[in-house]
Design a protein around this motif. Sequence first.
Motif, PDB file in Angstrom:
ATOM      1  N   ALA A  43     -21.549 -37.687   0.261  1.00 31.18           N
ATOM      2  CA  ALA A  43     -20.970 -39.019   0.067  1.00 31.18           C
ATOM      3  C   ALA A  43     -22.043 -40.094   0.155  1.00 31.18           C
ATOM      4  CB  ALA A  43     -19.877 -39.268   1.102  1.00 31.18           C
ATOM      5  N   LEU A  44     -22.907 -39.991   1.158  1.00 31.55           N
ATOM      6  CA  LEU A  44     -23.970 -40.989   1.316  1.00 31.55           C
ATOM      7  C   LEU A  44     -24.959 -40.922   0.158  1.00 31.55           C
ATOM      8  CD1 LEU A  44     -24.571 -40.610   5.148  1.00 31.55           C
ATOM      9  CD2 LEU A  44     -23.520 -42.563   3.984  1.00 31.55           C
ATOM     10  N   ASP A  45     -25.276 -39.703  -0.289  1.00 27.90           N
ATOM     11  CA  ASP A  45     -26.179 -39.535  -1.428  1.00 27.90           C
ATOM     12  C   ASP A  45     -25.591 -40.181  -2.681  1.00 27.90           C
ATOM     13  OD1 ASP A  45     -28.641 -38.361  -2.501  1.00 27.90           O
ATOM     14  OD2 ASP A  45     -27.280 -37.080  -3.652  1.00 27.90           O
ATOM     15  N   SER A  46     -24.270 -40.091  -2.839  1.00 32.57           N
ATOM     16  CA  SER A  46     -23.621 -40.642  -4.038  1.00 32.57           C
ATOM     17  C   SER A  46     -23.720 -42.165  -4.115  1.00 32.57           C
ATOM     18  CB  SER A  46     -22.150 -40.211  -4.112  1.00 32.57           C
ATOM     19  OG  SER A  46     -21.365 -40.934  -3.187  1.00 32.57           O
ATOM     20  N   ILE A  47     -23.974 -42.801  -2.982  1.00 28.20           N
ATOM     21  CA  ILE A  47     -24.134 -44.262  -2.997  1.00 28.20           C
ATOM     22  C   ILE A  47     -25.595 -44.674  -2.793  1.00 28.20           C
ATOM     23  CG2 ILE A  47     -21.757 -44.766  -2.345  1.00 28.20           C
ATOM     24  CD1 ILE A  47     -22.796 -45.312   0.526  1.00 28.20           C
ATOM     25  N   GLY A  48     -26.492 -43.693  -2.904  1.00 26.13           N
ATOM     26  CA  GLY A  48     -27.915 -44.006  -2.903  1.00 26.13           C
ATOM     27  C   GLY A  48     -28.589 -44.084  -1.544  1.00 26.13           C
ATOM     28  N   VAL A  49     -27.953 -43.574  -0.499  1.00 29.73           N
ATOM     29  CA  VAL A  49     -28.575 -43.592   0.821  1.00 29.73           C
ATOM     30  C   VAL A  49     -29.623 -42.476   0.863  1.00 29.73           C
ATOM     31  CG1 VAL A  49     -28.171 -43.338   3.296  1.00 29.73           C
ATOM     32  CG2 VAL A  49     -26.490 -44.519   1.870  1.00 29.73           C
TER      33      VAL A  49
END
Length: 68
Positions: A43-49
């Motif tokens: 989830a975090l990767d999907s928002i660029g974290v």
Amino acid sequence: MKENNVTQIQICPRCGRAYSEPAALSRVDNQTLICPDCGTREALDSIGVKPDEQERILAAIHSCRRPE
């Protein structure tokens, strides 16, 4: 997971870690059940974290969890 007061241990196919918390559904294929940490990472990767920040966020989440 608990069924009839029995804790079920599962192995995450993404990271290989054993877990007993409710599984997350992978965003990669919308079919595979993964551990909660991998679900959070996806989830975090999907928002660029970035990965280093993801680990700090997971550490904060873990520090707030109450033992079962």
